[in-house]
Write an enzyme that holds these catalytic residues in place. Structure first.
Site, short mmCIF file in Angstrom:
data_model
loop_
_atom_site.label_atom_id
_atom_site.label_comp_id
_atom_site.label_asym_id
_atom_site.label_seq_id
_atom_site.Cartn_x
_atom_site.Cartn_y
_atom_site.Cartn_z
N LYS A 108 19.25 9.03 53.00
CA LYS A 108 18.95 8.42 51.70
C LYS A 108 19.50 9.33 50.60
O LYS A 108 19.16 10.52 50.57
CB LYS A 108 17.43 8.26 51.56
N GLY A 121 24.50 5.94 43.90
CA GLY A 121 24.30 6.12 45.35
C GLY A 121 23.65 7.44 45.72
O GLY A 121 23.51 7.77 46.89
N ASP A 247 11.17 -5.93 49.02
CA ASP A 247 12.18 -5.11 49.71
C ASP A 247 11.58 -3.78 50.15
O ASP A 247 12.21 -3.04 50.91
CB ASP A 247 13.39 -4.86 48.80
N ASN A 248 10.38 -3.48 49.69
CA ASN A 248 9.73 -2.23 50.11
C ASN A 248 8.59 -2.47 51.09
O ASN A 248 7.69 -1.65 51.22
CB ASN A 248 9.20 -1.48 48.88
P1 AMP Z 1 13.99 1.30 45.30
O1 AMP Z 1 13.43 1.16 43.93
O2 AMP Z 1 14.22 2.74 45.70
O3 AMP Z 1 13.28 0.53 46.33
O4 AMP Z 1 15.47 0.69 45.20
C1 AMP Z 1 15.74 -0.63 44.84
C2 AMP Z 1 17.19 -0.93 45.03
O5 AMP Z 1 17.99 -0.10 44.18
C3 AMP Z 1 17.70 -0.68 46.42
O6 AMP Z 1 18.67 -1.66 46.69
C4 AMP Z 1 18.32 0.69 46.33
O7 AMP Z 1 19.30 0.90 47.31
C5 AMP Z 1 18.93 0.63 44.93
N1 AMP Z 1 19.09 1.97 44.35
C6 AMP Z 1 18.12 2.82 43.92
N2 AMP Z 1 18.67 3.95 43.43
C7 AMP Z 1 20.01 3.82 43.52
C8 AMP Z 1 21.12 4.64 43.17
N3 AMP Z 1 20.97 5.83 42.61
N4 AMP Z 1 22.36 4.17 43.42
C9 AMP Z 1 22.54 2.96 43.97
N5 AMP Z 1 21.55 2.14 44.31
C10 AMP Z 1 20.28 2.55 44.10
MG MG Z 2 13.38 0.24 48.20
#
Ligand code: AMP
Ligand code: MG
Length: 481
Positions: A108, A121, A247-248
């Site tokens: 990650k 990313g 998604d979580n």
């Molecule tokens: P999360 O809030 O961590 O569950 O992420 C929600 C979505 O945003 C997921 O599709 C992650 O892969 C994407 N995401 C979060 N942070 C980044 C980042 N720095 N670069 C690219 N995608 C991200």
């Molecule tokens: Mg997530």
């Protein structure tokens, strides 16, 4: 050399479910921490993982042969709204098989993928340490969770309002299949793809159902059951996930994605920690309701598989998901009764629990400490029981406890196993992360060590029961991770 034993069954799904990822190398990877206990459980080679080549692998600078290196596609409802998502900053190295069990090994913060949208990313050191620490805490607190194998610093900066140190976390999960993976299949692919995903998931997580009649309804029921259990365990320990978007939510029933999560100090049903959750959608009291809402979205993606007749499918799915409420309550009451040492059933149980929670809230009492004191202290000497209403509660409680005719030892035993002395409190975690970002790793390592035995009551762990100073502003965790 590292002990990986990969089998990449996810590649058997249609191409739309993933994207192959090239290496996104980082400048100067350094191992910050390796979870040696977990590495042992996974039968990995600890010395080799700590070595140069191991660190290259854990930073995504080098591929392991046999790995799949894919980013998974998924969608999800974020704060109520449907969106296409996917691993925007993660790569699945592969599915590691050990003792006939399958574990996803994922990096990650490993760089951009086709799902990154405008993101870089990457991930930041502090939040990755936070995920490492909280996920390991959850594991030790007996709550189902993904785990953390390692954190590597990248030697590169990441920009989140200011310049931050970049890091990559290695996450271990039974799988990364989410409610959102099904929503993606059903809404953006089609019937065939959804069926393939459901059959794949059943084979991977609920194998006993494979040849059952009505297997998709039964599959839904298993997921409902797992989440009723999971969210009951969050509630009983005072854990607030913070971003319960679909998604979580994992199909396996493991807690995933430790962003703006935290443990509650003073009991308050309305507690919210996430800075972006301005409406309190994912507050403590809403977690069971939101789990149910998420299960509804998940069930919708199975409707076409459940029955060709839409009305029958909707009826079967909604009846199955509705069972969540009863299952949640059963699990929750059982966990709360364990905390109180109530082994037998008594018609006063539910009232006793509800009245206690109301009083904890009214008198702003620390949730964890209350149960620790109840377990280890002489109740007659406890200050809080000088409060009349709480004293009244105590007398009711004692009468139910004594009516059980169960030995003190047996009661103590169950309370000791159910009431952690140590939870990673926000102030302690935040202080340790701030220190770590400034190069002092001692407090972080100390918390990790104390986390080994969160149910041990001793001089060392007792200091964690110090209630944090009250501030004018409530504690908030930020999403700029
Ligand atoms: P999360 O809030 O961590 O569950 O992420 C929600 C979505 O945003 C997921 O599709 C992650 O892969 C994407 N995401 C979060 N942070 C980044 C980042 N720095 N670069 C690219 N995608 C991200
Ligand atoms: Mg997530």
């Amino acid at each position: 050399m590292m002990g990986f034993n990969f089998d990449n069954s996810y590649l058997s799904l249609p191409d739309e479910f993933y994207s192959k990822i090239d290496l996104n190398k980082v400048a100067n990877p350094k191992l910050f921490i390796l979870n040696e206990n977990l590495a042992k459980e996974l039968n990995l080679n600890i010395e080799n993982l700590k070595d140069k080549e191991g660190v290259e692998i854990l930073s995504g600078n080098k591929k392991v042969s046999g790995g799949s290196y894919i980013a998974q596609a998924y969608a999800g409802h974020q704060f109520g709204y449907f969106t296409m998502l996917g691993d925007g900053r993660a790569v699945l190295i592969g599915e590691h098989i050990v003792d006939n069990k399958r574990y996803d090994i994922q990096l990650k913060g490993s760089g951009q993928t086709p799902y990154s949208r405008n993101g870089d990313g990457r991930a930041v050191f502090g939040p990755m340490l936070r995920e490492y620490l909280i996920s390991e805490a959850m594991h030790k607190l007996n709550i189902k969770t993904t785990r953390s194998l390692a954190v590597v610093t990248t030697g590169e900066d990441v920009f989140r309002y200011t310049r931050k140190k970049g890091a990559i976390l290695t996450r271990i999960a039974k799988s990364h299949i989410r409610f959102g993976t099904f929503e993606f299949a059903q809404r953006l692919l089609g019937y065939e793809e959804t069926k393939l995903l459901a059959d794949y998931t059943i084979k991977r997580h609920y194998k006993d159902l494979e040849n059952e009649e009505d297997k998709y309804v039964k599959f839904l029921y298993e997921v409902v059951k797992n989440h009723a259990k999971l969210v009951a365990s969050w509630q009983s320990i005072g854990f607030i996930h913070g971003v319960m978007n679909t998604d979580n939510m994992t199909i396996s029933g493991e807690t995933i994605d430790y962003g703006p999560c935290a443990f509650m100090d003073t009991f308050n049903k309305n507690t919210v920690f996430s800075s972006i959750d301005t409406q309190g959608r994912y507050s403590y009291k809403n977690q069971p309701i939101m789990a149910y809402w998420n299960l509804c979205r998940f069930s919708e993606s199975l409707l076409l598989l459940i029955d060709k007749d839409k009305d029958i499918a909707v009826k079967k799915a909604s009846e199955t998901v509705y069972k969540f409420h009863e299952l949640f309550e059963k699990n929750y009451i059982k966990l709360m009764k364990n905390k109180l040492g109530l082994i037998k059933d008594n018609q006063k149980d539910k009232n006793l629990i509800q009245n206690l929670l109301d009083l904890l809230e009214k008198y702003e009492i620390d949730y964890t400490n209350f149960f620790v004191n109840l377990t280890y202290e002489n109740l007659d000497e406890l200050e809080i029981f000088k409060i009349e209403e709480l004293n009244f509660w105590k007398n009711e409680y004692m009468s139910v406890l004594n009516s059980q005719k169960i030995s003190k030892e047996e009661i103590f035993d169950i309370m000791k196993k159910s009431n952690p002395v140590f939870i990673p409190r926000n102030n302690i975690v935040q202080d340790a992360l701030d220190e770590a970002e400034n190069g002092n790793y001692t407090p972080f390592m100390k918390i990790l060590k104390d986390l080994e035995n969160p149910f041990d009551y001793n001089e060392d762990t007792k200091k964690y029961s110090k209630v944090p100073r009250k501030t004018k502003y409530p504690f908030k965790t930020y999403c700029g991770t």
